[in-house]
Design a protein around this motif. Structure first.
Motif, PDB file in Angstrom:
ATOM      1  N   GLU A  86       0.823  -1.205   0.000  1.00 17.76           N
ATOM      2  CA  GLU A  86       0.000   0.000   0.000  1.00 17.76           C
ATOM      3  C   GLU A  86       0.862   1.262   0.000  1.00 17.76           C
ATOM      4  OE1 GLU A  86      -3.554   2.058   2.701  1.00 17.76           O
ATOM      5  OE2 GLU A  86      -2.705   0.109   3.241  1.00 17.76           O
ATOM      6  N   THR A  87       1.948   1.228   0.788  1.00 21.38           N
ATOM      7  CA  THR A  87       2.850   2.384   0.845  1.00 21.38           C
ATOM      8  C   THR A  87       3.532   2.615  -0.492  1.00 21.38           C
ATOM      9  OG1 THR A  87       3.250   1.936   3.197  1.00 21.38           O
ATOM     10  CG2 THR A  87       4.801   3.388   2.069  1.00 21.38           C
ATOM     11  N   MET A  88       3.942   1.537  -1.172  1.00 22.80           N
ATOM     12  CA  MET A  88       4.594   1.665  -2.470  1.00 22.80           C
ATOM     13  C   MET A  88       3.635   2.244  -3.508  1.00 22.80           C
ATOM     14  SD  MET A  88       7.745   0.919  -2.293  1.00 22.80           S
ATOM     15  CE  MET A  88       8.076   0.794  -4.040  1.00 22.80           C
ATOM     16  N   GLU A  89       2.369   1.824  -3.463  1.00 21.31           N
ATOM     17  CA  GLU A  89       1.386   2.366  -4.403  1.00 21.31           C
ATOM     18  C   GLU A  89       1.179   3.861  -4.173  1.00 21.31           C
ATOM     19  OE1 GLU A  89      -2.102   0.041  -3.931  1.00 21.31           O
ATOM     20  OE2 GLU A  89      -1.330  -1.706  -5.025  1.00 21.31           O
ATOM     21  N   LYS A  90       1.099   4.273  -2.898  1.00 14.64           N
ATOM     22  CA  LYS A  90       0.955   5.691  -2.593  1.00 14.64           C
ATOM     23  C   LYS A  90       2.188   6.464  -3.067  1.00 14.64           C
ATOM     24  CE  LYS A  90      -2.072   5.180   1.433  1.00 14.64           C
ATOM     25  NZ  LYS A  90      -2.209   5.407   2.895  1.00 14.64           N
ATOM     26  N   TYR A  91       3.374   5.864  -2.884  1.00 15.52           N
ATOM     27  CA  TYR A  91       4.610   6.520  -3.308  1.00 15.52           C
ATOM     28  C   TYR A  91       4.650   6.695  -4.824  1.00 15.52           C
ATOM     29  CZ  TYR A  91       9.538   6.926  -4.572  1.00 15.52           C
ATOM     30  OH  TYR A  91      10.716   7.312  -5.137  1.00 15.52           O
ATOM     31  N   LYS A  92       4.230   5.661  -5.556  1.00 13.73           N
ATOM     32  CA  LYS A  92       4.238   5.749  -7.021  1.00 13.73           C
ATOM     33  C   LYS A  92       3.252   6.804  -7.509  1.00 13.73           C
ATOM     34  CE  LYS A  92       5.698   0.960  -7.833  1.00 13.73           C
ATOM     35  NZ  LYS A  92       5.290  -0.361  -8.384  1.00 13.73           N
ATOM     36  N   ARG A  93       2.060   6.849  -6.876  1.00 16.78           N
ATOM     37  CA  ARG A  93       1.084   7.859  -7.274  1.00 16.78           C
ATOM     38  C   ARG A  93       1.609   9.269  -6.990  1.00 16.78           C
ATOM     39  NH1 ARG A  93      -2.821   4.145  -5.126  1.00 16.78           N
ATOM     40  NH2 ARG A  93      -2.797   5.298  -3.160  1.00 16.78           N
ATOM     41  N   ALA A  94       2.221   9.439  -5.823  1.00 16.09           N
ATOM     42  CA  ALA A  94       2.778  10.748  -5.491  1.00 16.09           C
ATOM     43  C   ALA A  94       3.896  11.130  -6.447  1.00 16.09           C
ATOM     44  CB  ALA A  94       3.288  10.745  -4.050  1.00 16.09           C
ATOM     45  N   LEU A  95       4.724  10.131  -6.823  1.00 16.92           N
ATOM     46  CA  LEU A  95       5.817  10.393  -7.763  1.00 16.92           C
ATOM     47  C   LEU A  95       5.271  10.790  -9.136  1.00 16.92           C
ATOM     48  CD1 LEU A  95       8.922  10.290  -7.902  1.00 16.92           C
ATOM     49  CD2 LEU A  95       8.724   7.958  -8.767  1.00 16.92           C
ATOM     50  N   ALA A  96       4.212  10.101  -9.585  1.00 20.91           N
ATOM     51  CA  ALA A  96       3.609  10.435 -10.876  1.00 20.91           C
ATOM     52  C   ALA A  96       2.986  11.831 -10.849  1.00 20.91           C
ATOM     53  CB  ALA A  96       2.552   9.391 -11.239  1.00 20.91           C
ATOM     54  N   ASP A  97       2.315  12.168  -9.740  1.00 19.65           N
ATOM     55  CA  ASP A  97       1.717  13.506  -9.633  1.00 19.65           C
ATOM     56  C   ASP A  97       2.795  14.588  -9.640  1.00 19.65           C
ATOM     57  OD1 ASP A  97      -0.755  12.344  -9.506  1.00 19.65           O
ATOM     58  OD2 ASP A  97      -0.877  12.390  -7.309  1.00 19.65           O
ATOM     59  N   THR A  98       3.897  14.299  -8.951  1.00 16.58           N
ATOM     60  CA  THR A  98       4.995  15.275  -8.917  1.00 16.58           C
ATOM     61  C   THR A  98       5.599  15.472 -10.305  1.00 16.58           C
ATOM     62  OG1 THR A  98       5.500  14.604  -6.637  1.00 16.58           O
ATOM     63  CG2 THR A  98       7.196  15.832  -7.838  1.00 16.58           C
ATOM     64  N   GLU A  99       5.757  14.365 -11.046  1.00 14.40           N
ATOM     65  CA  GLU A  99       6.315  14.460 -12.389  1.00 14.40           C
ATOM     66  C   GLU A  99       5.372  15.225 -13.314  1.00 14.40           C
ATOM     67  OE1 GLU A  99       8.937  14.002 -15.562  1.00 14.40           O
ATOM     68  OE2 GLU A  99       9.192  13.784 -13.392  1.00 14.40           O
ATOM     69  N   ASN A 100       4.067  14.970 -13.199  1.00 14.58           N
ATOM     70  CA  ASN A 100       3.102  15.710 -14.025  1.00 14.58           C
ATOM     71  C   ASN A 100       3.121  17.201 -13.705  1.00 14.58           C
ATOM     72  OD1 ASN A 100       2.266  13.350 -15.271  1.00 14.58           O
ATOM     73  ND2 ASN A 100       0.631  12.979 -13.809  1.00 14.58           N
ATOM     74  N   LEU A 101       3.231  17.497 -12.411  1.00 10.94           N
ATOM     75  CA  LEU A 101       3.298  18.904 -12.011  1.00 10.94           C
ATOM     76  C   LEU A 101       4.559  19.565 -12.546  1.00 10.94           C
ATOM     77  CD1 LEU A 101       2.163  21.262 -10.387  1.00 10.94           C
ATOM     78  CD2 LEU A 101       3.358  20.349  -8.380  1.00 10.94           C
ATOM     79  N   ARG A 102       5.669  18.832 -12.513  1.00  9.09           N
ATOM     80  CA  ARG A 102       6.925  19.378 -13.024  1.00  9.09           C
ATOM     81  C   ARG A 102       6.831  19.656 -14.529  1.00  9.09           C
ATOM     82  NH1 ARG A 102      11.244  18.181 -15.759  1.00  9.09           N
ATOM     83  NH2 ARG A 102      10.418  16.129 -16.285  1.00  9.09           N
ATOM     84  N   GLN A 103       6.233  18.714 -15.258  1.00  7.19           N
ATOM     85  CA  GLN A 103       6.092  18.910 -16.698  1.00  7.19           C
ATOM     86  C   GLN A 103       5.172  20.079 -17.019  1.00  7.19           C
ATOM     87  OE1 GLN A 103       4.859  15.165 -18.350  1.00  7.19           O
ATOM     88  NE2 GLN A 103       6.810  14.150 -17.960  1.00  7.19           N
ATOM     89  N   ARG A 104       4.066  20.191 -16.278  1.00  3.38           N
ATOM     90  CA  ARG A 104       3.154  21.318 -16.519  1.00  3.38           C
ATOM     91  C   ARG A 104       3.831  22.653 -16.207  1.00  3.38           C
ATOM     92  NH1 ARG A 104      -0.785  17.880 -14.103  1.00  3.38           N
ATOM     93  NH2 ARG A 104      -0.531  18.998 -12.129  1.00  3.38           N
ATOM     94  N   SER A 105       4.586  22.668 -15.118  1.00  2.91           N
ATOM     95  CA  SER A 105       5.284  23.903 -14.750  1.00  2.91           C
ATOM     96  C   SER A 105       6.322  24.270 -15.802  1.00  2.91           C
ATOM     97  CB  SER A 105       5.955  23.731 -13.375  1.00  2.91           C
ATOM     98  OG  SER A 105       5.005  23.434 -12.378  1.00  2.91           O
ATOM     99  N   GLN A 106       7.043  23.257 -16.286  1.00  2.30           N
ATOM    100  CA  GLN A 106       8.042  23.513 -17.316  1.00  2.30           C
ATOM    101  C   GLN A 106       7.386  24.031 -18.601  1.00  2.30           C
ATOM    102  OE1 GLN A 106      10.459  20.109 -18.192  1.00  2.30           O
ATOM    103  NE2 GLN A 106      11.738  21.194 -19.673  1.00  2.30           N
TER     104      GLN A 106
END
Length: 230
Positions: A86-106
C-alpha cells in the motif's frame, strides 16, 4: 501399602529379619518389626515405579498448545507485506503527480518565454499596418527622379517596413497573407463570400488585412474574402 508389602515378604522369607520371629504373631500390634535394607529398597523401587507410571499417564493426556511463534510471525509478515504494498502504491502515485506537475510547470515557463511578448507584438502590428498602408497609398507613377522628396520618403517607408518584418521574424512573429490559399478558420476570418470566375470555391480571393502568427499560434487572423460557388 507398606505394611502389606512387608507382611508378604516376611511370609515368603521368614529369616530375612535380623532375629528369630514367629510368623504367626506378625499380625499382632505388639510385635516390633525391623525391616531389612533389602526390603526397604524393594518397596521404594515399587513406589517410584508407581509414581513414574502416573507421570507417564499424565504426559499422555492431550494438551491444548498455545499459538505457535511461527504462526504469529507469519501473520505479522503478511500484514507488513500488505502495508508495504500500500505504501509503495501511494509513493508511485505521489511520484507520478509530482512528475506531471513538473512537466506542466516547465511547459508554462516555456510558454511564458515564447508568448510573453504577445501583448507587445499586438501593439506593434498596428504600426506595421500603418506603414503598409502608407507605402500602398503612394502612386507608383509619382515615384520618380522628378519628385525626389516623395521618392526618398517612399523608399524610407519601405525600408522601415522591411526592417520591422525582420524583427518580427526574429522573435517568431510571421505574417499571414493567404491570397489564393485554402480558407483556414484557425488562421483566417471571412468577411464575405463571393463567386469569382476562374477561382476554386473555398479559397481566399481577397485579403483585406494581413494576419500574424506567433510561434505557430495565431495572434491575429487575416481578414479575407472567400470564393463561393456561382
Amino acid at each position: 501399602m507398606w505394611h502389606t508389602l512387608i507382611l508378604t515378604h516376611l511370609k515368603r522369607h521368614p529369616h530375612s529379619l535380623g532375629g528369630v520371629c514367629d510368623v504367626s504373631t506378625l499380625g499382632r500390634p505388639k510385635v516390633n518389626i525391623r525391616p531389612s535394607p533389602r526390603l526397604l529398597c524393594t518397596a521404594t523401587k515399587q513406589k517410584n515405579n508407581g509414581q513414574n507410571l502416573e507421570e507417564d499417564l499424565g504426559h499422555c493426556e492431550p494438551k491444548t498448545d498455545p499459538p505457535s511463534a511461527d504462526k504469529t510471525l507469519l501473520e505479522e509478515k503478511v500484514k507488513l507485506e500488505e502495508q508495504l504494498k500500500e505504501t509503495m502504491e501511494k509513493y508511485k502515485r505521489a511520484l507520478a503527480d509530482t512528475e506531471n506537475l513538473r512537466q506542466r510547470s516547465q511547459k508554462l515557463v516555456e510558454e511564458a518565454k515564447l508568448y510573453g511578448i504577445q501583448g507587445f507584438c499586438k501593439d506593434l502590428l498596428e504600426v506595421a499596418d500603418i506603414l503598409e498602408k502608407a507605402t500602398q497609398s503612394v502612386p507608383k507613377e509619382e515615384i520618380s527622379n522628378n519628385n525626389p522628396h516623395l521618392k526618398s520618403l517612399y523608399e524610407g517607408l519601405v525600408m522601415t517596413e522591411v526592417q520591422i518584418q525582420k524583427v518580427f521574424t526574429k522573435y517568431g512573429l510571421l505574417r499571414l497573407d493567404p491570397i489564393g490559399a485554402k480558407f483556414d478558420p484557425y488562421e483566417h476570418e471571412a468577411l464575405f463570400h463571393t463567386p469569382v470566375e476562374g477561382k476554386e470555391p473555398g479559397t481566399v480571393a481577397l485579403v483585406s488585412k494581413v494576419g500574424y502568427k506567433l510561434h505557430g499560434r495565431t495572434l491575429r487572423p487575416a481578414l479575407v474574402g472567400v470564393v463561393k460557388d456561382a
